[in-house]
Design an enzyme around this catalytic site. Structure first.
Site, short mmCIF file in Angstrom:
data_model
loop_
_atom_site.label_atom_id
_atom_site.label_comp_id
_atom_site.label_asym_id
_atom_site.label_seq_id
_atom_site.Cartn_x
_atom_site.Cartn_y
_atom_site.Cartn_z
N TYR A 35 0.51 -1.06 0.14
CA TYR A 35 0.12 0.24 -0.55
C TYR A 35 1.20 1.18 0.26
O TYR A 35 2.47 1.71 0.21
CB TYR A 35 -1.37 -0.10 1.08
N GLU A 36 0.52 2.48 -0.66
CA GLU A 36 0.94 3.86 -0.74
C GLU A 36 1.80 3.60 -1.77
O GLU A 36 3.02 4.48 -1.20
CB GLU A 36 1.42 4.48 0.48
N GLY A 37 1.43 2.65 -2.73
CA GLY A 37 2.57 2.49 -3.76
C GLY A 37 3.08 1.08 -3.21
O GLY A 37 4.22 1.24 -2.54
#
Length: 604
Positions: A445-447
């Site tokens: 998550y968040e890239g």
């Protein structure tokens, strides 16, 4: 076992590596020196150890639940979140004008680590709220700031960021959420968002959703995306809560880890699976139309750094548990015959190797992250423009490394924690497996790691011809010279390995700059390896600086002798067992691209 916050190591990093006393001299940080840091960290440690840590296992066994659009969090979470807000922890780094404490990120980063070590699922709620506050501080109107930020800082309200949709994934050009202007500055929002952390819960009275969407008639792709504030409950002019907005949680996900954190599917504009059509969720525009992605990246970058801290946090917790188990578990006679019968497993060399790996990775990444936080503080507060610019460039280069390397590191550390436990680690009741399951999301998550690596290659290295990266390498070379002046065996070993790592790093920079346009597939085939090389070298550099500081402390008789000796031993291990991997990564990047793409698509 219970969690013990590593306050001593955090303060060492702040004092010796991040130069907190210099940060405390910057405008606005007058009272933020080591004395303040110690007081804040000790209080945060108490809260994390006594309130949050006991709920960690409870959240894994009794996750948040959904029924008829309502999410009920793990027993104890609601009360803990009230204490979190009352303690002022949400506002630690935010401006005093809105009720925050205005402390440097250098101090805040250590608190983020402790809270996440104690209870990762719980900590995800304030993490997203921090991002929402940052976005509004930079892009919101004065009225939006007044209306929303104080309530989020107090813990009365929380924040989310709504990017992803079922068809979009990480490709935000495919976002379809629709915004219809009402002509009075408000918009009606229609669409579905997925993977929304704490998108619905019972811990606060309102939830402030920041939502990406397209105003009707906007351009296609990322250039047509805008950002909207869409609260769960509408807010009256006097700040009181009004009607329920047309934004609903239609389900929450069943996940591998972070089970207590509700990951919501949100429906804006009707009640989705609840079977009722709605009139549209009311939202207000943040900033200008079609600049939403730019504003959302404010949240994203804040969150990416914080997720890196989560990796360090989980690694620390896994290490503590494994070390405690290794001191208690009796099994097998030591190979050197030092004990006649069976001994605790910490006597066995390979168990020591695993524990040292866990410890060195965690301390190296913590040092890297706290130094990056200090650069952030200088970039925002230093009175000299050129110094601000240099620190901003350094911080931006470090963010994908803190996020990508620290989270990949946490997976290895948590996995080693299970291995130290042996078969007992594979049994859920032991608790070691939870850290491995929880850590698995951090690289996603968040890239994902690849997205961080692409950022490192494109924006952070190729764009400026490697200028910032080479400037960092020059600083590392200066540390090598300092190591060379030491007579210690650990320093000599570190100098050798840091030099090899720095040279490998520079050779990869040259490769990225040279081949970036001519042969992009070759460069991006090695992008994650570049990120891992860069993170390894940056953490190793900080461990080298820590080694020198520890040697100095011992020489002048300052500090805890046992702590300083352990720091030197851990730094030497990092050099010989972790930093020594850097040349191999260089080979894989520079010479291994053809084998990545050598197999035909049909052969997979």
């Amino acid at each position: 076992m219970s969690y013990t916050a590593p306050v001593k190591d955090m303060l060492f990093c702040m004092k010796e590596l991040a130069d907190l006393e210099a940060i405390a001299k910057l405008p606005g940080f007058d009272d933020a020196g080591l004395e303040t840091a110690q007081a804040v960290l000790e209080e945060c440690a108490r809260f994390s150890q006594e309130v949050l840590a006991p709920l960690n296992r409870e959240g894994d066994i009794h996750p948040s639940s959904w029924k008829d659009g309502v999410v009920t969090t793990t027993p104890g979470f609601r009360q803990a979140f009230r204490q979190f807000g009352e303690g002022g922890w949400q506002g630690l780094q935010h401006p005093g004008d809105f009720g925050g404490q205005g402390l440097p990120k250098t101090i805040g980063a250590a608190c983020i680590e402790m809270i996440n070590s104690a209870n990762l699922s719980f900590a995800l709620c304030p993490l997203l709220t921090d991002g929402a506050i940052e976005a509004l501080l930079i892009a919101g109107t004065a009225e939006q700031q007044r209306q929303f930020i104080p309530k989020m800082i107090s813990g009365e309200w929380t924040g989310t960021m709504n990017l992803t949709e079922p068809q979009a994934g990480s490709d935000l050009a495919l976002v379809r959420t629709r915004a219809e202007p009402l002509g009075d500055g408000r918009y009606k929002i229609f669409g579905t968002k997925i993977f929304i952390t704490y998108g619905e819960h019972d811990m606060a009275e309102n939830i402030v959703h920041l939502v990406l969407g397209r105003v009707v008639g906007a351009p296609e792709g990322v250039k047509g995306i805008s950002l909207f504030i869409v609260p769960k409950f509408l807010v009256n002019g006097d700040g009181t809560l009004g009607a329920r907005n047309d934004a609903w949680c239609v389900s929450i996900e069943h996940k591998l880890g972070i089970k207590a954190s509700p990951t919501a599917v949100l429906q804006f504009g009707d009640k989705g699976g609840l079977g009722l059509d709605g009139p549209g969720a009311i939202g207000t525009l943040v900033g200008q139309e079609n600049r939403g992605l730019e504003y959302m990246f404010i949240m994203m970058n804040a969150a990416r750094y914080a997720v890196g801290m989560q990796g360090i946090a989980v690694a620390e917790r896994a290490y503590q548990k494994a070390a405690a188990f290794a001191k208690e578990r009796v099994q097998s006679r030591p190979v050197d015959g030092s004990i006649a019968g069976s001994a605790t497993i910490i006597h066995h060399p390979d168990v020591r190797r695993m524990l040292m790996t866990m410890r060195a990775y965690t301390e190296g990444c913590r040092a890297m992250a706290i130094v990056a936080a200090a650069a952030f503080d200088a970039a925002h507060r230093h009175p000299v423009a050129e110094t601000r610019k240099q620190n901003q460039a350094f911080y931006e280069f470090m963010v994908p490394l803190v996020k990508g390397y620290s989270t990949e590191m946490s997976l290895e550390v948590a996995s080693l924690g299970v291995q130290v436990h042996g078969g007992m680690g594979f049994i859920e009741e032991t608790g070691a497996a939870q850290y491995l399951r929880d850590a698995r999301i951090l690289t996603i998550y968040e890239g994902t790691t690849a997205i961080q690596a692409n950022d490192l290659v494109g924006r952070k290295t190729a764009r400026d011809g490697g200028r910032v990266a080479k400037a960092i390498a020059a600083q590392i070379a200066a540390t090598e010279s300092e190591l060379g002046a030491s007579a210690g065996a650990a320093a000599r070993s570190m100098q050798k390995r840091l030099k090899s790592g720095r040279e490998a790093f520079e050779q990869v920079i040259d490769f990225v700059v040279r081949e970036g346009n001519a042969n992009p597939n070759a460069v991006f085939a090695g992008s994650v390896s570049y990120l891992m090389l860069g993170g390894n070298v940056m953490a190793g550099w900080q461990m080298a600086r820590a080694l020198l500081a520890a040697e100095h402390g011992l020489a002048v008789g300052a500090g805890d002798t046992a702590f300083l000796e352990a720091k030197i031993a851990t730094a030497r291990f990092y050099a010989e067992h972790l930093l020594s991997k850097a040349p191999g990564l260089r080979d894989a990047i520079v010479e291994g691209a053809d084998s990545v793409t050598g197999l035909s698509l049909e052969a997979f």
